[in-house]
Design a protein around this motif. Sequence first.
Motif, mmCIF file in Angstrom:
data_model
loop_
_atom_site.group_PDB
_atom_site.id
_atom_site.type_symbol
_atom_site.label_atom_id
_atom_site.label_comp_id
_atom_site.label_asym_id
_atom_site.label_seq_id
_atom_site.Cartn_x
_atom_site.Cartn_y
_atom_site.Cartn_z
ATOM 1 N N ARG A 20 40.531 40.208 51.975
ATOM 2 C CA ARG A 20 39.429 40.990 51.402
ATOM 3 C C ARG A 20 38.089 40.310 51.609
ATOM 4 N NH1 ARG A 20 36.369 44.660 50.352
ATOM 5 N NH2 ARG A 20 36.053 45.603 48.315
ATOM 6 N N ASP A 21 37.125 41.078 52.151
ATOM 7 C CA ASP A 21 35.722 40.646 52.171
ATOM 8 C C ASP A 21 35.097 41.018 50.834
ATOM 9 O OD1 ASP A 21 35.928 39.760 54.705
ATOM 10 O OD2 ASP A 21 34.883 41.429 55.646
ATOM 11 N N ARG A 22 34.464 40.047 50.165
ATOM 12 C CA ARG A 22 33.796 40.330 48.894
ATOM 13 C C ARG A 22 32.320 39.980 49.037
ATOM 14 N NH1 ARG A 22 39.097 38.908 46.610
ATOM 15 N NH2 ARG A 22 39.755 40.785 45.493
ATOM 16 N N THR A 23 31.480 40.960 48.735
ATOM 17 C CA THR A 23 30.047 40.823 48.968
ATOM 18 C C THR A 23 29.261 40.987 47.671
ATOM 19 O OG1 THR A 23 30.254 41.691 51.220
ATOM 20 C CG2 THR A 23 28.060 41.758 50.213
ATOM 21 N N SER B 260 34.032 25.646 51.593
ATOM 22 C CA SER B 260 34.722 26.785 51.001
ATOM 23 C C SER B 260 34.097 27.078 49.638
ATOM 24 C CB SER B 260 36.223 26.497 50.855
ATOM 25 O OG SER B 260 36.812 26.263 52.116
ATOM 26 N N PHE B 261 34.382 28.273 49.114
ATOM 27 C CA PHE B 261 33.725 28.704 47.884
ATOM 28 C C PHE B 261 34.714 29.369 46.931
ATOM 29 C CE2 PHE B 261 30.444 28.378 51.042
ATOM 30 C CZ PHE B 261 29.333 27.909 50.361
ATOM 31 N N GLY C 28 32.951 40.313 29.421
ATOM 32 C CA GLY C 28 33.555 39.202 28.705
ATOM 33 C C GLY C 28 34.807 38.629 29.335
ATOM 34 N N ARG C 29 35.288 39.186 30.442
ATOM 35 C CA ARG C 29 36.490 38.677 31.101
ATOM 36 C C ARG C 29 36.109 38.041 32.417
ATOM 37 N NH1 ARG C 29 40.978 42.963 31.868
ATOM 38 N NH2 ARG C 29 41.611 42.225 29.796
ATOM 39 N N THR C 30 36.641 36.838 32.672
ATOM 40 C CA THR C 30 36.323 36.114 33.900
ATOM 41 C C THR C 30 37.581 35.899 34.735
ATOM 42 O OG1 THR C 30 34.496 34.934 32.836
ATOM 43 C CG2 THR C 30 35.352 33.991 34.868
ATOM 44 N N ARG C 31 37.488 36.262 35.992
ATOM 45 C CA ARG C 31 38.525 35.951 36.983
ATOM 46 C C ARG C 31 37.834 35.530 38.268
ATOM 47 N NH1 ARG C 31 42.217 41.084 35.177
ATOM 48 N NH2 ARG C 31 43.158 40.066 33.359
ATOM 49 N N TRP C 32 38.585 34.876 39.158
ATOM 50 C CA TRP C 32 37.920 34.284 40.302
ATOM 51 C C TRP C 32 38.737 34.453 41.571
ATOM 52 C CZ3 TRP C 32 39.987 29.884 42.841
ATOM 53 C CH2 TRP C 32 41.108 29.331 42.219
ATOM 54 N N CYS C 33 38.069 34.219 42.682
ATOM 55 C CA CYS C 33 38.711 34.268 43.995
ATOM 56 C C CYS C 33 38.191 33.098 44.824
ATOM 57 C CB CYS C 33 38.430 35.604 44.694
ATOM 58 S SG CYS C 33 36.667 35.977 44.883
ATOM 59 N N ARG C 34 38.971 32.733 45.828
ATOM 60 C CA ARG C 34 38.613 31.606 46.702
ATOM 61 C C ARG C 34 38.519 32.115 48.135
ATOM 62 N NH1 ARG C 34 42.723 28.668 45.832
ATOM 63 N NH2 ARG C 34 41.857 27.163 44.343
ATOM 64 N N THR D 104 21.990 37.951 50.009
ATOM 65 C CA THR D 104 23.241 38.703 50.109
ATOM 66 C C THR D 104 24.260 37.801 50.781
ATOM 67 O OG1 THR D 104 22.142 40.853 50.255
ATOM 68 C CG2 THR D 104 24.374 40.711 51.129
ATOM 69 N N PHE D 105 25.449 37.713 50.214
ATOM 70 C CA PHE D 105 26.474 36.858 50.830
ATOM 71 C C PHE D 105 27.837 37.522 50.735
ATOM 72 C CE2 PHE D 105 26.384 35.542 46.405
ATOM 73 C CZ PHE D 105 27.720 35.407 46.072
ATOM 74 N N THR D 106 28.708 37.148 51.671
ATOM 75 C CA THR D 106 30.066 37.678 51.734
ATOM 76 C C THR D 106 31.053 36.518 51.828
ATOM 77 O OG1 THR D 106 29.349 39.701 52.837
ATOM 78 C CG2 THR D 106 31.680 39.129 53.022
ATOM 79 N N VAL D 107 32.096 36.562 51.021
ATOM 80 C CA VAL D 107 33.160 35.565 51.045
ATOM 81 C C VAL D 107 34.445 36.258 51.492
ATOM 82 C CG1 VAL D 107 34.566 34.006 49.663
ATOM 83 C CG2 VAL D 107 32.102 34.129 49.277
ATOM 84 N N LEU D 108 35.102 35.716 52.516
ATOM 85 C CA LEU D 108 36.369 36.251 53.008
ATOM 86 C C LEU D 108 37.513 35.574 52.264
ATOM 87 C CD1 LEU D 108 38.147 37.851 54.973
ATOM 88 C CD2 LEU D 108 37.898 35.967 56.610
ATOM 89 N N CYS D 109 38.287 36.358 51.523
ATOM 90 C CA CYS D 109 39.385 35.839 50.697
ATOM 91 C C CYS D 109 40.715 36.151 51.363
ATOM 92 C CB CYS D 109 39.339 36.455 49.300
ATOM 93 S SG CYS D 109 37.794 36.177 48.424
ATOM 94 N N CYS D 110 41.400 35.121 51.865
ATOM 95 C CA CYS D 110 42.719 35.320 52.459
ATOM 96 C C CYS D 110 43.729 35.767 51.403
ATOM 97 C CB CYS D 110 43.183 34.037 53.142
ATOM 98 S SG CYS D 110 42.156 33.563 54.558
ATOM 99 N N ASP D 111 43.634 35.206 50.182
ATOM 100 C CA ASP D 111 44.398 35.717 49.056
ATOM 101 C C ASP D 111 43.528 36.777 48.392
ATOM 102 O OD1 ASP D 111 45.741 36.297 46.725
ATOM 103 O OD2 ASP D 111 46.071 34.230 46.135
ATOM 104 N N PRO D 112 43.887 38.056 48.494
ATOM 105 C CA PRO D 112 42.969 39.116 48.057
ATOM 106 C C PRO D 112 42.917 39.324 46.553
ATOM 107 C CG PRO D 112 45.015 40.072 48.847
ATOM 108 C CD PRO D 112 45.121 38.590 49.103
#
Length: 305
Positions: A68-71, A98-99, A107-113, A133-141
Motif C-alpha cells: 500500500r502507498d500511503r500519502t 525507513s519511516f 483518539g485511536r492510534t495505529r501505525w504503519c512502517r 506532500t509525502f508518500t510511504v510505501l508499506c510492504c505490510d499493508p
Amino acid sequence: MKSVTKETGFHIVRSDGATFDISATASGGWMVPADAVEGFCTLDLSVVTSENVLTDGSSLISKRVNERDRTVKEARYFGANPDQARADAVSFFNPKFSFEVHATYRGRTRWCRGELYAFESAWNHVNVPPAITFTVLCCDPFMLDENGNDHFFTDAVPMFGFPYVSHVRKARADGAKLPVGSPVSKLVFDGENTIFNGGDVDAPFVIACTFDHETKDPVFTLGSRLVKVVYTFQTDDALRIDFTASPPEVTINGQNAIQKCSRDSSFVDMTLKPGDNVFYYDCAEGYEREYMRVKLLFNARYLGV
C-alpha cells in the motif's frame, strides 16, 4: 484549509530515531487539512477469477491484500520562521531512511512502517505557508497496534507463609533492623500460555528467550507446529526466533543459528490467529523450563484506524 477533527494527526518516526509531527490543531506548526487523510488507511485488494467452462459464472482463483502507498497531502506550516520549518522538513524526509507513520484519529492510534516513495515541497509565494506532500510505501499493508506485547510469560503464585526466624543478631550497617520473617511466593513456569490477538487478521511474531541457567534443547509450539533448537544454552544466552522476517531468522546471541533447528521444525504459517492462541514452550529436561525467560512479541494488525 478545511477544518478537521482535532484528534487527527501524524507522528512520524525515522529509522534513526528522528521525529516529525503533523497536527490538526491550530496551535501552530505543521497542520494537516481534512482531505490529507482520505484513503490513507484503505487497502488495495486483488481478486482473481476464471470463467467456468461448462457453467455460468466464474471460479475464485486467488485473493490478496497488496502492498500500500500511503500519502499525506498538502500539510501546511503555520508558525514562526516558516523558511526554516520547510528546510527542516526537506532534511527530515530523507529517502535513505525507513519511516514509521503513527496515525491518530478520534483518539485511536495505529501505525504503519514503510519506505519513502515520494516527497514534494512546492515553491509557493512567500506569503503562502510552505506545504509538503509525502508518500510511504508499506510492504505490510495493515495498520499495526501500538502495543508490542513486551512481557515475560511468568506468574507469581502466593504460597503459605509463616515467619522465618532470623538468626542474625546484628543490625545492618545503616542501622535498620533485620526482619524476623518474610512473605513467601513462588514463580510458576508451566510453559503453557494463551495469547490473545485482538487484531482483524493473522499476526506474525517474534520469540525472544533468555536463560538463567544451563538449559538444553528448548522447543516452542503453536497449535500443531513447533520449532526446536538443538543446543545447550548457558546462563545469559539469548535466543531469538523471528517469524516476521522473510525468510524467518533464528539467532543465538546475535549469530545465525537456523542450522541448529531440528528437522521437524516448521516455519510455515507461524502466525497468531485473531482471538485466543495456545502457545507452549518446553525443553529436554522439563524442570529446566523455569530457567527460560520467554517473550512473544507481536503487533496486532488491523484493516484501518
